[in-house]
Design a protein around this motif. Structure first.
Motif, PDB file in Angstrom:
ATOM      1  N   ARG A   1      -0.905  -4.322  44.585  1.00  0.00           N
ATOM      2  CA  ARG A   1      -1.432  -2.963  44.379  1.00  0.00           C
ATOM      3  C   ARG A   1      -0.582  -2.190  43.380  1.00  0.00           C
ATOM      4  NH1 ARG A   1      -5.116  -1.127  42.915  1.00  0.00           N
ATOM      5  NH2 ARG A   1      -5.610   1.064  43.197  1.00  0.00           N
ATOM      6  N   LEU A   2       0.729  -2.347  43.478  1.00  0.00           N
ATOM      7  CA  LEU A   2       1.608  -1.656  42.535  1.00  0.00           C
ATOM      8  C   LEU A   2       1.365  -2.151  41.108  1.00  0.00           C
ATOM      9  CD1 LEU A   2       3.886   0.229  41.800  1.00  0.00           C
ATOM     10  CD2 LEU A   2       5.522  -1.545  42.492  1.00  0.00           C
ATOM     11  N   LYS A   3       1.217  -3.458  40.930  1.00  0.00           N
ATOM     12  CA  LYS A   3       0.955  -4.001  39.595  1.00  0.00           C
ATOM     13  C   LYS A   3      -0.342  -3.448  39.028  1.00  0.00           C
ATOM     14  CE  LYS A   3       0.568  -8.291  36.946  1.00  0.00           C
ATOM     15  NZ  LYS A   3      -0.585  -7.829  36.171  1.00  0.00           N
ATOM     16  N   ALA A   4      -1.378  -3.372  39.862  1.00  0.00           N
ATOM     17  CA  ALA A   4      -2.675  -2.860  39.398  1.00  0.00           C
ATOM     18  C   ALA A   4      -2.562  -1.404  38.958  1.00  0.00           C
ATOM     19  CB  ALA A   4      -3.713  -3.001  40.505  1.00  0.00           C
ATOM     20  N   MET A   5      -1.851  -0.581  39.725  1.00  0.00           N
ATOM     21  CA  MET A   5      -1.727   0.833  39.384  1.00  0.00           C
ATOM     22  C   MET A   5      -0.875   1.034  38.133  1.00  0.00           C
ATOM     23  SD  MET A   5      -1.608   2.990  42.951  1.00  0.00           S
ATOM     24  CE  MET A   5      -0.123   2.244  43.584  1.00  0.00           C
ATOM     25  N   LEU A   6       0.162   0.218  37.973  1.00  0.00           N
ATOM     26  CA  LEU A   6       0.981   0.321  36.766  1.00  0.00           C
ATOM     27  C   LEU A   6       0.200  -0.155  35.546  1.00  0.00           C
ATOM     28  CD1 LEU A   6       4.395  -1.007  38.141  1.00  0.00           C
ATOM     29  CD2 LEU A   6       3.863   1.360  37.519  1.00  0.00           C
ATOM     30  N   ASP A   7      -0.572  -1.223  35.706  1.00  0.00           N
ATOM     31  CA  ASP A   7      -1.323  -1.777  34.577  1.00  0.00           C
ATOM     32  C   ASP A   7      -2.386  -0.814  34.061  1.00  0.00           C
ATOM     33  OD1 ASP A   7       0.186  -4.064  34.641  1.00  0.00           O
ATOM     34  OD2 ASP A   7      -1.343  -5.309  35.609  1.00  0.00           O
ATOM     35  N   ASP A   8      -3.068  -0.100  34.976  1.00  0.00           N
ATOM     36  CA  ASP A   8      -4.134   0.802  34.518  1.00  0.00           C
ATOM     37  C   ASP A   8      -3.634   2.238  34.309  1.00  0.00           C
ATOM     38  OD1 ASP A   8      -3.994   2.041  37.010  1.00  0.00           O
ATOM     39  OD2 ASP A   8      -5.880   1.216  37.745  1.00  0.00           O
TER      40      ASP A   8
END
Length: 299
Positions: free
Chosen positions: A36-43
């Motif tokens: 979830r953290l990766k997804a939020m940082l990526d977008d």
């Protein structure tokens, strides 16, 4: 439980918290937190960055400027975004059209900047509120006044301003130190109040979080109100101020209903005599990064 909101709040308190500690705090698996953290940082829903304490930078004057325009705000906002003194520029709904937060070294510099802002084509008038004390803010630490930086510290800070979760190994590669030596330096900067590493969440009508600015006039029981702002879960920022308000705060919530409830809690506090609110429609700039050193010469 709102997984995203709780994860972001944990990162606002400690931007470098490990996946293990975040998972334990949230009661989630490490794999779920990491994904979830990766997804939020990526977008770009969230950025985790370091900010240097304003006092350390010599920025002793912090102010909030409300602006009325005589037409569309974009051209005015573009000029405000380009100013080094602005850390926040936001289009708002309310009595004004734009608000900006500025940080400067002296009152004389503030007067000069306000004159520059008034001269921008399209501005009808401005209203300025000076922060006397910041009581809550993820990007205002407490510089202790006894830290001296060398070139390596400055290089580390600039790397962390771009990505506050860079690994100590990656940071070490940049400054040619071991990961353990880097970890010691970064912790010293945090403990000394030079930097704070925290999460910046995208806010506004186009994002998952809504944000509202609130100006507060106080009666006799002002300390109780300030304490309530400092401890309020939905309060992102709060300061005692000089100007048309006695305090100013930023409320952040995931829905209009939650934002309204948070505002009503403020209205009900003993000591609050009047409230004026403005909705952040689009945060156009939120940038606390500052250059600390000249570029290193190639060897």
């Amino acid at each position: 439980m709102d997984f995203d909101a709780d994860l972001i709040r944990a990162l606002q308190e400690d931007g470098r918290a490990s996946i293990r500690s975040l998972a334990a705090r949230l009661g989630q698996s490490r794999a779920a937190v990491a994904a979830r953290l990766k997804a939020m940082l990526d977008d770009r829903t969230v950025r985790v960055v370091a900010a240097v304490d304003p006092v350390f930078l010599g920025q002793h004057v912090l102010a909030h400027v409300s602006i009325r325009t005589d037409g569309a705000v974009e051209l005015v906002a573009e000029q405000l975004r380009d100013m080094n003194e602005t850390v926040l520029v936001s289009a708002v709904g309310g009595a004004h059209d734009l608000v900006t937060e500025v940080r400067l070294g002296s009152m004389e510099e503030l007067h000069d900047l306000l004159a520059t802002i008034r001269a921008i084509d399209g501005i009808l008038d401005i209203n300025t509120i000076i922060y006397s004390t910041v009581v809550k803010g993820f990007f205002v630490s407490e510089y202790h006044g006894d830290i001296t930086l060398d070139a390596i510290d400055e290089a580390l800070i600039e790397q962390l301003q771009a990505d506050g979760r860079q690994s100590f190994r990656a940071l070490g590669d940049e400054v040619r130190l071991s990961p353990s030596a880097v970890a010691t330096r970064v912790q010293r900067l945090i403990d000394g109040g030079v930097i704070k590493i925290s999460a910046v969440e995208a806010r506004g009508l186009a994002h998952r979080q809504l944000s509202m600015g609130v100006g507060i006039n106080l009666g006799d029981d002002d300390d109780a109100v300030i304490d309530a702002l400092r401890g309020g879960r939905g309060v992102d920022f709060a300061a005692r101020t000089l100007g048309r308000f006695d305090a100013i705060a930023t409320l952040v919530e995931p829905s209009a209903g939650a934002l309204y409830a948070s505002l009503e809690r403020l209205r009900a506090l003993p000591g609050v005599t009047r409230i004026e609110a403005w909705l952040h429609l689009a945060v156009l700039k939120e940038d606390y990064a500052r250059t600390l050193r000249a570029p290193l010469s190639p060897e």
